[in-house]
Enzyme design. Structure first.
Site, PDB file in Angstrom:
ATOM      1  N   CYS A 117      93.818  29.819   5.947  1.00  0.00           N
ATOM      2  CA  CYS A 117      92.556  29.079   5.873  1.00  0.00           C
ATOM      3  C   CYS A 117      92.133  28.863   4.426  1.00  0.00           C
ATOM      4  CB  CYS A 117      91.471  29.814   6.645  1.00  0.00           C
ATOM      5  SG  CYS A 117      91.713  29.801   8.438  1.00  0.00           S
ATOM      6  N   ASP A 118      92.297  29.892   3.595  1.00  0.00           N
ATOM      7  CA  ASP A 118      92.035  29.740   2.164  1.00  0.00           C
ATOM      8  C   ASP A 118      92.888  28.623   1.578  1.00  0.00           C
ATOM      9  OD1 ASP A 118      90.107  31.397   0.844  1.00  0.00           O
ATOM     10  OD2 ASP A 118      91.305  33.145   1.334  1.00  0.00           O
ATOM     11  N   LEU A 119      94.181  28.670   1.870  1.00  0.00           N
ATOM     12  CA  LEU A 119      95.112  27.729   1.252  1.00  0.00           C
ATOM     13  C   LEU A 119      94.906  26.311   1.765  1.00  0.00           C
ATOM     14  CD1 LEU A 119      98.291  30.000   1.358  1.00  0.00           C
ATOM     15  CD2 LEU A 119      96.790  29.564  -0.597  1.00  0.00           C
ATOM     16  N   ALA A 134      91.847  24.871   0.196  1.00  0.00           N
ATOM     17  CA  ALA A 134      92.128  24.496  -1.186  1.00  0.00           C
ATOM     18  C   ALA A 134      92.847  23.157  -1.256  1.00  0.00           C
ATOM     19  CB  ALA A 134      92.969  25.582  -1.851  1.00  0.00           C
TER      20      ALA A 134
END
Length: 405
Positions: A167-169, A172
């Site tokens: 989810c972070d990636l 981003a």
């Protein structure tokens, strides 16, 4: 040719993954990314192990191609310097909790008042508004709330998160794509814009197959292990010495698989007449396949299946991945210079542009490594820089013992 974003100035105010990974994509494409970090502390990733001669191995890879300015944004002078930098910037990337930049007086509304062409990317756990906005939002929470953990793992098993912070990636990457899109839009409007990206919505956006099933039938997707949501055989299967992946979902590859495994009788079995039926009867089908595949090692089946045109592959650990000959020949693990560590290996950008390739100029910077350089470019005099150091508004490392290139 110069990288495609050459001449674009980015200010990054970010910690951990989503903001830095977003800005790293822009830096790889040629943007001048100035990473604003708190003097003496810096990005929290600087404190994560493993360390190489005191430098975080994770940081030097997640923050490549950037310049570091150690600047205290809670100090009035520090805020004023940031505003001056923002007046000449094209993009700001931040992933603080919603409202944090407003409290600092450095939010989009105030910055665009003096720089209306500014593009401002705000990455957060849940978005800039809504009931969840002020909750702490880390990748694992977003994976749970987005539904990803409900379909990851073995059927009937405990919740499992995706191994990488997906989810972070994904957030981003959406942020970087939106920023480049806003740059393009600015060429015709002359105006910048505010971009709101979140870990939650990035995670939910990946549920393409799950949404197709639920919106059509009301059926709630469940964990399937390595199996596909709608196709079979498409999963990991057992061999004599481990597992390998298999994807025979077209009529041609299904027939080829049956021939390789000497299971031609399945071609005439009405239970497996098409992909829909094969998926419905997947458990029985995989059991019949594995009776055969368990008799020989993984290498045997990969050789035979690949020769027959059946999609298949090994399941590898990262020790094998990071030493893969195919990736080595494609120069995906280049060495780039670090001021103290010398050459360090990186993961190259997967964006392979033929005329304006991504760059890999340097590893992640030391905390405040470029403070003097950036402020000098801004027009701050040497005497003023000395005063800023004395007041701890800025900081810079001692480079006398470095291996600077």
């Amino acid at each position: 040719m110069a990288p495609p974003l050459s001449g674009v100035r980015v200010l990054e105010v970010a910690n951990f993954i989503a903001g830095p990974f977003c800005a790293m994509q822009l830096a790889d494409l040629g943007a001048d990314v100035v990473k604003i970090e708190l003097p003496g502390v810096g990005d929290m990733v600087r404190g994560t192990a493993p360390f190489i001669e005191g430098e975080s191995s994770n940081f030097v890879r997640l923050n490549r191609n950037k310049r570091s300015l150690a600047l205290d944004l809670k100090n009035d002078t520090g805020k004023e310097l940031f505003r001056r930098l923002a007046d000449d910037a094209d993009i700001v990337v931040e992933n603080l909790r919603p409202g944090a930049m407003t409290k600092l007086g450095l939010d989009y509304t105030r910055l665009c008042a003096t720089n209306p062409s500014l593009i401002y990317v705000a990455a957060s756990g849940w978005g800039q508004d809504g009931p969840y906005a002020q909750q702490a939002g880390l990748d694992i929470m977003a994976q749970g709330m987005s539904g990803l953990m409900s379909i990851t793992g073995e059927h009937g098993g405990a919740p499992v998160k995706v191994g990488v912070p997906v989810c972070d990636l994904a957030c981003a990457l959406y942020g970087a794509l939106a920023a480049v899109t806003a740059l393009h839009a600015r060429t015709s409007t002359g105006r910048g814009q505010f971009i709101d990206v979140s870990l939650l919505e990035a995670g939910v956006s990946l549920a393409v197959w799950e949404a197709g099933r639920y919106f059509a039938t009301g059926e709630v997707p469940e964990r399937q292990g390595t199996a596909h949501q709608t196709s079979a055989p498409y999963q990991a299967v057992r061999a004599q010495d481990g597992h390998f992946t298999l994807g025979a979902t077209s009529p041609a590859t299904w027939a080829a698989l049956c021939h390789v495994l000497n299971l031609e009788q399945l071609l005439a079995d009405p239970a497996y007449a098409d992909n829909r039926l094969r998926h419905r009867n997947r458990e029985a089908l995989i059991a019949r396949i594995e009776v055969v595949t368990e008799t020989e090692p993984v290498g045997h089946w990969l050789t035979r299946l690949q020769r027959a045109g059946v999609p298949c592959g090994a399941i590898r650990g990262y020790d094998a991945v990071f030493n893969d000959e195919h990736l080595r020949q494609r120069e995906f693990f280049p060495e780039v210079p670090h001021t103290r560590l010398g050459p360090v290996r990186q993961l190259a950008s997967p964006m392979r542009l033929s005329d304006t390739p991504a760059r890999l100029d340097r590893a992640g910077p030391l905390l405040g490594e470029h403070s003097i350089e950036i402020l000098t470019e801004l027009g701050v005099s040497p005497a003023e820089i000395d005063e800023l150091f004395a007041a701890s508004v800025i900081a810079a490392p001692d480079l006398r013992a470095s291996n600077a290139f």
